[in-house]
Write a protein that holds these residues in place. Structure first.
Motif, PDB file in Angstrom:
ATOM      1  N   HIS A 181      62.440  37.355  41.900  1.00 35.14           N
ATOM      2  CA  HIS A 181      62.806  36.970  40.530  1.00 35.14           C
ATOM      3  C   HIS A 181      62.034  37.851  39.541  1.00 35.14           C
ATOM      4  CE1 HIS A 181      63.472  34.560  36.930  1.00 35.14           C
ATOM      5  NE2 HIS A 181      64.370  33.867  37.608  1.00 35.14           N
ATOM      6  N   PRO A 182      62.676  38.354  38.490  1.00 31.40           N
ATOM      7  CA  PRO A 182      61.964  39.201  37.519  1.00 31.40           C
ATOM      8  C   PRO A 182      60.732  38.533  36.926  1.00 31.40           C
ATOM      9  CG  PRO A 182      64.327  39.345  37.166  1.00 31.40           C
ATOM     10  CD  PRO A 182      64.124  38.274  38.198  1.00 31.40           C
ATOM     11  N   TYR A 183      60.755  37.215  36.773  1.00 30.58           N
ATOM     12  CA  TYR A 183      59.578  36.530  36.226  1.00 30.58           C
ATOM     13  C   TYR A 183      58.423  36.584  37.215  1.00 30.58           C
ATOM     14  CZ  TYR A 183      56.617  32.885  34.238  1.00 30.58           C
ATOM     15  OH  TYR A 183      55.551  32.183  33.714  1.00 30.58           O
ATOM     16  N   THR A 184      58.715  36.354  38.491  1.00 32.03           N
ATOM     17  CA  THR A 184      57.676  36.460  39.517  1.00 32.03           C
ATOM     18  C   THR A 184      57.131  37.874  39.581  1.00 32.03           C
ATOM     19  OG1 THR A 184      58.904  34.802  40.800  1.00 32.03           O
ATOM     20  CG2 THR A 184      57.120  35.954  41.919  1.00 32.03           C
ATOM     21  N   GLN A 185      58.004  38.851  39.509  1.00 35.02           N
ATOM     22  CA  GLN A 185      57.566  40.245  39.510  1.00 35.02           C
ATOM     23  C   GLN A 185      56.629  40.524  38.337  1.00 35.02           C
ATOM     24  OE1 GLN A 185      61.271  42.375  39.504  1.00 35.02           O
ATOM     25  NE2 GLN A 185      61.815  41.781  41.585  1.00 35.02           N
ATOM     26  N   ALA A 186      56.961  39.966  37.174  1.00 34.57           N
ATOM     27  CA  ALA A 186      56.122  40.172  35.993  1.00 34.57           C
ATOM     28  C   ALA A 186      54.762  39.510  36.158  1.00 34.57           C
ATOM     29  CB  ALA A 186      56.832  39.627  34.748  1.00 34.57           C
ATOM     30  N   LEU A 187      54.739  38.294  36.690  1.00 37.96           N
ATOM     31  CA  LEU A 187      53.471  37.604  36.903  1.00 37.96           C
ATOM     32  C   LEU A 187      52.570  38.389  37.841  1.00 37.96           C
ATOM     33  CD1 LEU A 187      54.399  33.813  37.314  1.00 37.96           C
ATOM     34  CD2 LEU A 187      53.318  34.907  35.352  1.00 37.96           C
ATOM     35  N   LEU A 188      53.123  38.841  38.952  1.00 37.81           N
ATOM     36  CA  LEU A 188      52.311  39.550  39.938  1.00 37.81           C
ATOM     37  C   LEU A 188      51.873  40.915  39.422  1.00 37.81           C
ATOM     38  CD1 LEU A 188      54.128  38.620  43.269  1.00 37.81           C
ATOM     39  CD2 LEU A 188      52.105  37.593  42.244  1.00 37.81           C
ATOM     40  N   ALA A 189      52.708  41.542  38.590  1.00 28.69           N
ATOM     41  CA  ALA A 189      52.326  42.839  38.019  1.00 28.69           C
ATOM     42  C   ALA A 189      51.151  42.708  37.059  1.00 28.69           C
ATOM     43  CB  ALA A 189      53.514  43.460  37.298  1.00 28.69           C
ATOM     44  N   SER A 190      50.946  41.495  36.530  1.00 30.44           N
ATOM     45  CA  SER A 190      49.862  41.286  35.567  1.00 30.44           C
ATOM     46  C   SER A 190      48.518  41.008  36.226  1.00 30.44           C
ATOM     47  CB  SER A 190      50.211  40.113  34.636  1.00 30.44           C
ATOM     48  OG  SER A 190      50.196  38.873  35.342  1.00 30.44           O
ATOM     49  N   VAL A 191      48.506  40.820  37.543  1.00 26.96           N
ATOM     50  CA  VAL A 191      47.258  40.513  38.244  1.00 26.96           C
ATOM     51  C   VAL A 191      46.366  41.755  38.254  1.00 26.96           C
ATOM     52  CG1 VAL A 191      46.217  39.824  40.433  1.00 26.96           C
ATOM     53  CG2 VAL A 191      48.377  38.801  39.699  1.00 26.96           C
ATOM     54  N   PRO A 192      45.126  41.633  37.768  1.00 23.63           N
ATOM     55  CA  PRO A 192      44.218  42.800  37.783  1.00 23.63           C
ATOM     56  C   PRO A 192      43.943  43.286  39.203  1.00 23.63           C
ATOM     57  CG  PRO A 192      43.355  41.031  36.395  1.00 23.63           C
ATOM     58  CD  PRO A 192      44.505  40.452  37.159  1.00 23.63           C
ATOM     59  N   ARG A 193      43.826  44.585  39.365  1.00 19.11           N
ATOM     60  CA  ARG A 193      43.516  45.167  40.669  1.00 19.11           C
ATOM     61  C   ARG A 193      42.190  45.934  40.578  1.00 19.11           C
ATOM     62  NH1 ARG A 193      49.270  47.955  42.513  1.00 19.11           N
ATOM     63  NH2 ARG A 193      50.602  46.121  42.176  1.00 19.11           N
ATOM     64  N   PRO A 194      41.380  45.851  41.619  1.00 18.10           N
ATOM     65  CA  PRO A 194      40.085  46.578  41.604  1.00 18.10           C
ATOM     66  C   PRO A 194      40.281  48.062  41.889  1.00 18.10           C
ATOM     67  CG  PRO A 194      40.346  45.406  43.671  1.00 18.10           C
ATOM     68  CD  PRO A 194      41.534  45.028  42.829  1.00 18.10           C
ATOM     69  N   ASP A 195      41.085  48.695  41.064  1.00 13.85           N
ATOM     70  CA  ASP A 195      41.391  50.113  41.237  1.00 13.85           C
ATOM     71  C   ASP A 195      41.375  50.777  39.867  1.00 13.85           C
ATOM     72  OD1 ASP A 195      42.355  52.621  41.711  1.00 13.85           O
ATOM     73  OD2 ASP A 195      44.238  51.986  42.646  1.00 13.85           O
ATOM     74  N   PRO A 196      40.383  51.617  39.588  1.00 17.05           N
ATOM     75  CA  PRO A 196      40.277  52.222  38.251  1.00 17.05           C
ATOM     76  C   PRO A 196      41.466  53.118  37.897  1.00 17.05           C
ATOM     77  CG  PRO A 196      38.750  53.257  39.778  1.00 17.05           C
ATOM     78  CD  PRO A 196      39.298  52.055  40.481  1.00 17.05           C
ATOM     79  N   ASP A 197      42.205  53.566  38.900  1.00 16.35           N
ATOM     80  CA  ASP A 197      43.350  54.435  38.645  1.00 16.35           C
ATOM     81  C   ASP A 197      44.648  53.662  38.448  1.00 16.35           C
ATOM     82  OD1 ASP A 197      41.775  56.740  38.882  1.00 16.35           O
ATOM     83  OD2 ASP A 197      41.961  56.687  41.075  1.00 16.35           O
ATOM     84  N   HIS A 198      44.601  52.336  38.705  1.00 17.30           N
ATOM     85  CA  HIS A 198      45.833  51.545  38.574  1.00 17.30           C
ATOM     86  C   HIS A 198      46.140  51.298  37.100  1.00 17.30           C
ATOM     87  CE1 HIS A 198      48.892  48.532  39.202  1.00 17.30           C
ATOM     88  NE2 HIS A 198      48.193  47.654  38.511  1.00 17.30           N
ATOM     89  N   ARG A 199      47.370  51.544  36.719  1.00 15.91           N
ATOM     90  CA  ARG A 199      47.832  51.296  35.352  1.00 15.91           C
ATOM     91  C   ARG A 199      48.995  50.321  35.405  1.00 15.91           C
ATOM     92  NH1 ARG A 199      43.701  53.075  34.786  1.00 15.91           N
ATOM     93  NH2 ARG A 199      42.948  54.883  33.597  1.00 15.91           N
ATOM     94  N   PRO A 200      48.741  49.048  35.093  1.00 19.05           N
ATOM     95  CA  PRO A 200      49.830  48.071  35.179  1.00 19.05           C
ATOM     96  C   PRO A 200      50.918  48.372  34.160  1.00 19.05           C
ATOM     97  CG  PRO A 200      47.920  47.124  34.082  1.00 19.05           C
ATOM     98  CD  PRO A 200      47.493  48.461  34.608  1.00 19.05           C
ATOM     99  N   PRO A 201      52.165  48.065  34.489  1.00 10.01           N
ATOM    100  CA  PRO A 201      53.249  48.293  33.530  1.00 10.01           C
ATOM    101  C   PRO A 201      53.064  47.441  32.288  1.00 10.01           C
ATOM    102  CG  PRO A 201      54.007  47.008  35.414  1.00 10.01           C
ATOM    103  CD  PRO A 201      52.628  47.478  35.753  1.00 10.01           C
ATOM    104  N   THR A 202      53.438  47.968  31.149  1.00 11.32           N
ATOM    105  CA  THR A 202      53.239  47.250  29.878  1.00 11.32           C
ATOM    106  C   THR A 202      54.521  46.653  29.327  1.00 11.32           C
ATOM    107  OG1 THR A 202      53.542  49.321  28.660  1.00 11.32           O
ATOM    108  CG2 THR A 202      51.288  48.704  29.253  1.00 11.32           C
ATOM    109  N   ASP A 203      55.671  46.962  29.937  1.00 12.85           N
ATOM    110  CA  ASP A 203      56.938  46.489  29.388  1.00 12.85           C
ATOM    111  C   ASP A 203      57.690  45.575  30.349  1.00 12.85           C
ATOM    112  OD1 ASP A 203      57.441  48.388  31.246  1.00 12.85           O
ATOM    113  OD2 ASP A 203      59.025  49.411  30.128  1.00 12.85           O
TER     114      ASP A 203
END
Length: 334
Positions: free
Chosen positions: A243-265
């Motif tokens: 579900h797009p909402y689930t995808q959005a929630l999981l994309a917002s979870v912080p990751r311990p990776d300094p190179d990771h850039r979560p999507p903003t849109d």
């Protein structure tokens, strides 16, 4: 894990508001929890998680739908059956500073459920209190103290001991660690996991912390504006959110990776109104993948009570609807 201990079908709760109008706090929610399982309810504030727990605890009455516990329909059960249900279903609340009576000593707080259900005498209740303090890792001397003499983590241990007093089969954990210091959250979660293994408990946990949910639960139900958007095993939902909402929630979870850039849109806007929910899919005003049918027709998973539920036209196009290549591609990427 065996047959369901809790079976919720088409649960709906509508509140009347002053001046006219209604709030559809929970709408057509269905899920099952098997014995020994931990189901997590997740979603933004105001999505209906707390209302679901109040309905399960009998603090609110459903407007429609069914709650069956171990085969017993709660809505039509006798008074004596309801009393047995209340012994079997207990809760640990979010704030241990508010959930314990500051005027009572710990021995009375833990023994209170036993007294309310007329279980045992003074001697057996005292023994049970000492037994429970040991289970939650507190010394017997704690029985003679007041709640204000303990830290937040110790208070939550007392609350857990109280919830265990009646030997329940099912426990509702409402954000059990969110009011605690980070340093003690893992201790409480490990305690809850140990207790579940020792006593064969079944849990429903309400949580915002998705990292906690991934670690602690065996199944997850994602709620949005009073309805379930996606439900499945924790492993399947986290590995392949559909579900797009689930995808959005999981994309917002912080990751311990300094190179990771979560999507903003991934997601935009504010959660809709339960007084006047959007037509069609409730998530469509915020969904980056919404198409015309999402605005007019509410999505329904074609399977009844599946192990994997996704209420989204992207996953389950209505019968007779031509396949949308863009939607199919988005599903594959999800």
């Amino acid at each position: 894990m065996g047959k369901p201990i809790l079976d919720v079908a088409n649960l709906t709760k509508v509140f009347n508001i002053r001046g006219g109008g209604t709030v559809r706090a929970v709408e057509d929610v269905s899920f099952s929890i098997r014995r020994g399982e931990t189901l997590a309810l997740v979603g933004e504030s105001g999505c209906g998680k707390t209302t679901v727990t109040k309905l399960l605890l009998g603090l609110e009455k459903p407007s429609s739908g069914q709650i069956a516990f171990d085969g017993l329909d709660i809505a039509t059960a006798s008074r004596s059956s309801i009393m047995k249900y209340r012994r079997q279903v207990q809760a640990v609340f979010q704030d241990p500073f508010a959930s314990l009576n500051p005027r009572l000593k710990v021995r009375t707080i833990i023994a209170e459920p036993l007294m309310a259900h007329s279980i045992g005498d003074a001697k057996s209740r005292k023994a049970r209190v000492l037994e429970l303090l040991d289970v939650v890792g507190l010394p017997s001397s704690a029985a003679h103290l007041y709640p204000h003499e303990f830290s937040g983590g110790q208070r939550q241990r007392i609350a857990i001991a109280r919830a265990l007093a009646l030997r329940p089969a099912f426990m509702i954990l409402d954000e059990p660690t969110s009011a605690l210091d980070v340093s003690v959250r893992a201790q409480i979660l490990n305690l809850l996991a140990d207790i579940q293994d020792e006593f064969g408990l079944t849990y429903l946990i309400v949580a915002h912390d998705l990292a906690l949910v991934e670690h602690f639960s065996s199944a997850v139900a994602v709620m949005y504006l009073g309805s379930i958007a996606e439900l499945g095993s924790t492993e399947s939902v986290f590995a392949n959110p559909q579900h797009p909402y689930t995808q959005a929630l999981l994309a917002s979870v912080p990751r311990p990776d300094p190179d990771h850039r979560p999507p903003t849109d991934v997601i935009r806007g504010e959660i809709g109104s339960a007084i006047s929910p959007p037509t069609g899919c409730k998530f469509h005003p915020r969904c980056p993948k919404a198409v015309e049918i999402c605005r007019t027709l509410a999505p329904v998973d074609p399977d009844s009570r599946p192990d994997r539920l996704v209420a989204c036209h992207l996953v389950h196009p209505p019968a007779g609807t031509p396949a949308n290549p863009a939607m199919a591609g988005a599903q594959a990427r999800g």
